[in-house]
Write an enzyme that holds these catalytic residues in place. Structure first.
Site, PDB file in Angstrom:
ATOM      1  N   HIS A  35      -7.236  15.573 -14.182  1.00  0.00           N
ATOM      2  CA  HIS A  35      -6.957  14.551 -15.175  1.00  0.00           C
ATOM      3  C   HIS A  35      -7.219  14.595 -16.513  1.00  0.00           C
ATOM      4  O   HIS A  35      -8.161  15.759 -16.855  1.00  0.00           O
ATOM      5  CB  HIS A  35      -7.436  13.219 -14.680  1.00  0.00           C
ATOM      6  N   SER A  61     -11.185  16.276 -17.879  1.00  0.00           N
ATOM      7  CA  SER A  61     -11.619  16.605 -16.803  1.00  0.00           C
ATOM      8  C   SER A  61     -12.438  17.916 -17.157  1.00  0.00           C
ATOM      9  O   SER A  61     -13.388  18.512 -16.422  1.00  0.00           O
ATOM     10  CB  SER A  61     -10.676  16.754 -15.608  1.00  0.00           C
ATOM     11  N   GLY A  62     -12.050  18.462 -18.363  1.00  0.00           N
ATOM     12  CA  GLY A  62     -12.991  19.605 -18.634  1.00  0.00           C
ATOM     13  C   GLY A  62     -12.155  20.923 -18.864  1.00  0.00           C
ATOM     14  O   GLY A  62     -12.430  22.034 -19.127  1.00  0.00           O
ATOM     15  N   LYS A  63     -10.522  20.860 -18.389  1.00  0.00           N
ATOM     16  CA  LYS A  63      -9.822  21.701 -18.180  1.00  0.00           C
ATOM     17  C   LYS A  63      -9.629  22.511 -19.607  1.00  0.00           C
ATOM     18  O   LYS A  63      -9.552  23.719 -19.721  1.00  0.00           O
ATOM     19  CB  LYS A  63      -8.578  21.743 -17.296  1.00  0.00           C
ATOM     20  N   SER A  64      -9.310  22.092 -20.570  1.00  0.00           N
ATOM     21  CA  SER A  64      -8.827  22.238 -21.932  1.00  0.00           C
ATOM     22  C   SER A  64     -10.279  22.959 -22.746  1.00  0.00           C
ATOM     23  O   SER A  64     -10.077  24.043 -23.206  1.00  0.00           O
ATOM     24  CB  SER A  64      -8.363  21.070 -22.822  1.00  0.00           C
ATOM     25  N   GLU A  92      -1.668  23.439 -21.665  1.00  0.00           N
ATOM     26  CA  GLU A  92      -0.724  22.262 -21.434  1.00  0.00           C
ATOM     27  C   GLU A  92       0.438  22.689 -22.281  1.00  0.00           C
ATOM     28  O   GLU A  92       0.866  21.734 -22.957  1.00  0.00           O
ATOM     29  CB  GLU A  92      -1.491  20.976 -21.975  1.00  0.00           C
TER      30      GLU A  92
END
Lengths: 265, 288, 279
Positions: free
Chosen positions: C41, C44-47, C166
């Site tokens: 979401h 969540s730390g993905k970027s 993204e």
């Protein structure tokens, strides 16, 4: 609202003038601004006018655009003309009605100054009308290249300028969007007392700045991710080509200068 | 409040060399209390159309009637605030319009422009904030310290606090994660049901159009291509696919299954439940 | 298993002024030629992971190895030449005045000589099907087209790995499909390795491998079929599950005798057909 800006906008037409190297066009404007001051009588003004007319015809720019470029300062030109007629009292008296006296010198001066104005505007707008902004930037970068020796950050300046140019349409669109959004929330940008109208700018400016800063930050990250680390060691993709037509333009300027010097009084 | 568009045409930069026709021959009637979805490609004229619903744009031909005000081409219009307070627009990425120092001030901005007292506006701000599912503590914070999702909600609250009769939504969930998307869409639907707010949703999501709307309008090349109930529209999926538009997941699946099985279901399925029951029937029939 | 291209070892990263770690003791490997989907979401730390991989941020703990070399301030430019990134906002990464200038930007930075540059620009643009837009200005392009130009800018530099941060989230469905199709083709053709950071679960379902992030931690990794087994859990994490998985579950619950799990609608249709013919 914002879409009515036509003044000085690049008009992509296929013409000899469009194809000229931006450097020669930049030099043309620069030199033209200098030599126009050599003209001081009917013959020399006629020559300069002829030269301007020739360039305009070669550029194939529709008259309408030229007129649009002149419109905002038309008032100024007419105003100077009238001022000279009324207040320059030199030479022969041509006409007298009560306090109104028109002298031959005033008429001449008014006419010349107005013409000078008109020619200057026409030639400079010819540059922007026939050269896309990015080529102008390229031309400037190359012309200014020698100044690098004196620590003028030529590469950075031209990069800044080209990015600014690239973002103008984006920011215009954004301004329009934010304006609409605030109008939908009851802001009136177009009527009401001045104080109210100035206040109405804040809801437009703040979001615009916030977004411009965010864009700048993201752009900087994207540039870094794509390996940008200053002008050192970079190659250049855009190449300028100096052609015979450019040399001819420069030569014709020299010829014009010679004639102006010989024929001026 | 009813909104009617009659033979509307809109040209950008009219009378300049850059003139460009964005809308033509548009006839739309939005009934009070209805939920309308407008779908179409980027560039089909959706965004231009929605700006006519509260007179941000004036038609270059034809007329727009909003409640009892009639906006006609070629006539100067004065005092459009009445219309704007009745028709709220949530633009795409509405968080871009935030500008005040605090969330509270930002939400109060709209209502106060339309003449609400400060106290009234503050009450409305609290109510609107609750509607978008946020806690009151946030009122004193700067909107620029919030997360993207929170900013979106605050911006929406700013429009809801105007208490409009008609709500126009332009891709209100673009860029949100799946949970955020669902929460926001459900919230708008609840408002529509509970308060009878007419809702106009401009969207790319066929799921949302099928799930929420009473009527769907398809825009194509600047004019209305087709309008009807979701069942009407999605009963002829071929037409949509020809325009390069999607159909809801359930319909797409139904089409694939029908093709492979070589049969046709009795109806077009707009929900998973419909699809399950149709498939059960078909499978059952195979059994006999 | 294929060669390891990038390894993350016990990465910890905290933004200044924040109490929680944005990335919290995360380790995983990226293999050559795979399509890895990184989901989670917002927040969540993905970027942040993407920025760490490109050396736009450096971890406070742990290390990142690119082709066996540790990513540090000294090796960052080398790493960037191997890892290309496409960001979310199509406008804010378009540097050039026209399409061809933008693709050339990265090549200019790398000091590629002109004749080679001209070739690569045209080539890269042909590959993303933007070859006829050389002189187009960005404000005349759609979002999907701008993202394809950004991809061309990346592949012109011939990287080993491309990260899509993204990259499709601001596009309309048509633009999204255009961009994904382009990346898919490129991957098939050049064995490009792709990391796609996304919340589009339909897209993630087509990846070779998935990593689920939650609150800075690596929550789960595996092939999509396995990941989507934990449907309820995913929804709780603020994610979604692909339509075919959802549907397959519904069918089973309503007594339609399916046995397999279905990541694509085609698989589900196929099993339904088999079932139907047996009846």
């Amino acid at each position: 609202m914002l879409d009515k800006m036509i003044l000085g906008r690049y008009v992509p037409v296929d013409s000899t003038v469009h194809k000229l190297d931006p450097r020669s066009k930049l030099l043309l404007v620069f030199l033209f601004v200098c030599i126009i001051f050599l003209a001081n009588n009917l013959v020399t003004y006629g020559l300069v006018g002829l030269f301007t007319l020739l360039l305009l015809m070669l550029s194939k720019i529709p008259i309408r655009f030229l007129y649009n470029g002149l419109k905002p300062i038309l008032f100024l030109i007419v105003f100077t003309f009238i001022l000279h007629i009324l207040f320059t009292k030199e030479g022969e008296l041509l006409y007298k009605l009560g306090w109104l006296e028109i002298y031959d010198g005033g008429l001449r001066q008014g006419l010349f100054i107005s013409l000078r104005f008109t020619f200057l505007i026409l030639v400079t707008s010819l540059l922007t009308l026939t050269t896309n902004p990015i080529s102008i930037t390229d031309g400037m970068e190359t012309l200014l290249h020698p100044f690098k020796k004196w620590k003028l950050p030529v590469h950075e300046l031209s990069l800044m300028m080209s990015i600014a140019l690239r973002f103008i349409p984006t920011l215009m669109e954004e301004t329009d969007k934010i304006m609409k959004a605030q109008m939908a929330r009851g802001v009136d940008f177009t009527s009401g007392p001045l104080k109210e109208r100035i206040k109405a700018i804040i809801p437009l400016l703040v979001p615009l700045f916030v977004s411009a800063f965010k864009r700048a930050e993201e752009l900087a990250i994207a540039m870094e991710a794509r390996g940008y680390r200053g002008g050192e060691g970079r190659t250049k993709y855009r190449q300028l080509k100096w052609q015979t037509a450019d040399t001819l333009l420069m030569l014709s300027l020299v010829v014009l200068t010679i004639f102006l010097v010989l024929l001026r009084s | 409040m009813r909104i009617t568009l009659q033979d509307v045409e809109y040209r950008y930069q009219i009378n300049t060399p850059f003139e460009h026709l964005a809308l033509h021959d548009v006839n739309i009637d939005i009934e009070p209390g209805s939920y309308t979805a407008i779908i179409g490609h980027t560039g089909s004229g959706k965004s231009t159309l929605l700006q006519h619903f509260n007179a941000l744009l004036k038609p270059t031909k034809g007329s727009v009637t909003i409640g009892d005000r009639r906006i006609e081409s070629g006539r100067k219009e004065k005092e459009l605030r009445g219309i704007r307070s009745n028709v709220g627009i949530v633009f795409q990425f509405p968080e871009h319009q935030l500008f005040e120092e605090t969330v509270e001030k930002d939400i109060c901005f709209g209502p106060m422009n339309f003449g609400a007292s400060e106290k009234d506006a503050k009450d409305r701000a609290r109510k609107a904030l609750k509607q978008v599912g946020m806690a009151e503590e946030i009122l004193e914070k700067s909107p620029f310290d919030l997360s993207g999702g929170q900013m979106r909600r605050v911006a929406i609250a700013g429009v809801l606090a105007m208490e409009p009769d008609v709500l126009v939504l332009d891709e209100p969930t673009a860029g949100l994660d799946p949970r955020g998307r669902m929460e926001i869409m459900d919230m708008f639907y609840q408002l529509h049901k509970e308060r009878g707010i007419s809702t106009i949703l401009v969207t790319h999501s066929m799921e949302d159009a099928a799930r929420y709307a009473d009527e769907i309008i398809i825009m194509h090349r600047g004019t209305v291509f087709k309008k009807g109930t979701p069942l009407d529209i999605f009963s002829q999926p071929e037409q949509l696919l020809e325009l390069g538009l999607d159909v809801p997941d359930t319909v797409r699946f139904q089409l694939k299954l029908q093709k492979e099985l070589g049969i046709r279901f009795e109806r077009i399925c707009l929900s998973v439940d419909d699809l399950v029951s149709e498939v059960k029937t078909v499978m059952g029939r195979g059994n006999q | 298993m294929a060669k390891k291209l990038v390894s993350l070892e016990n990465i910890v990263f905290k933004y200044e002024g924040q109490t929680r770690n944005a990335v919290d003791h995360v380790s995983f490997d990226i293999y050559e030629g795979e399509w890895l989907a990184l989901v989670g979401h917002n927040g969540s730390g993905k970027s942040t992971l993407a920025k760490l991989l490109n050396g736009l941020q450096f971890p406070q703990e742990g290390s990142i190895l690119v082709n066996g070399t540790e990513l540090t301030e000294e090796t960052v430019w080398e790493a960037r030449s191997k890892i290309g990134m496409v960001f979310q906002n199509p406008d804010n990464q378009f540097v050039g005045a026209t399409v061809q200038d933008d693709v050339a930007f990265g090549l200019e930075n790398a000091g590629i000589p002109l004749p080679e540059m001209v070739k690569r620009v045209q080539n890269a643009l042909n590959k993303v099907k933007m070859g006829s837009f050389l002189n187009q200005e960005p404000h005349h392009l759609s979002g999907g087209q701008k993202q394809r130009v950004a991809i061309a800018g990346v592949i012109a530099l011939q990287p080993d790995l491309i990260i899509l941060d993204e990259a499709t989230s601001m596009l309309d469905p048509r633009g999204r499909e255009e961009v994904l199709e382009t990346v898919r083709e490129l991957k098939e053709e050049n064995l490009l390795t792709v990391i796609s950071i996304t919340h589009d679960l339909e897209e993630a379902a087509k990846a070779d491998r998935m990593i689920v992030m939650n609150e800075g931690k690596l929550y789960r990794q595996g092939i999509p079929t396995d990941i989507f087994q934990m449907e309820g859990e995913l929804i709780e994490l603020g994610l979604d599950i692909p339509f075919s998985v959802k549907l397959s579950k519904e069918f089973k619950e309503h007594g339609i005798g399916l046995v397999k799990s279905h990541l694509t609608e085609e698989e589900l249709v196929r099993e339904l057909c088999e079932l139907h013919s047996k009846m």
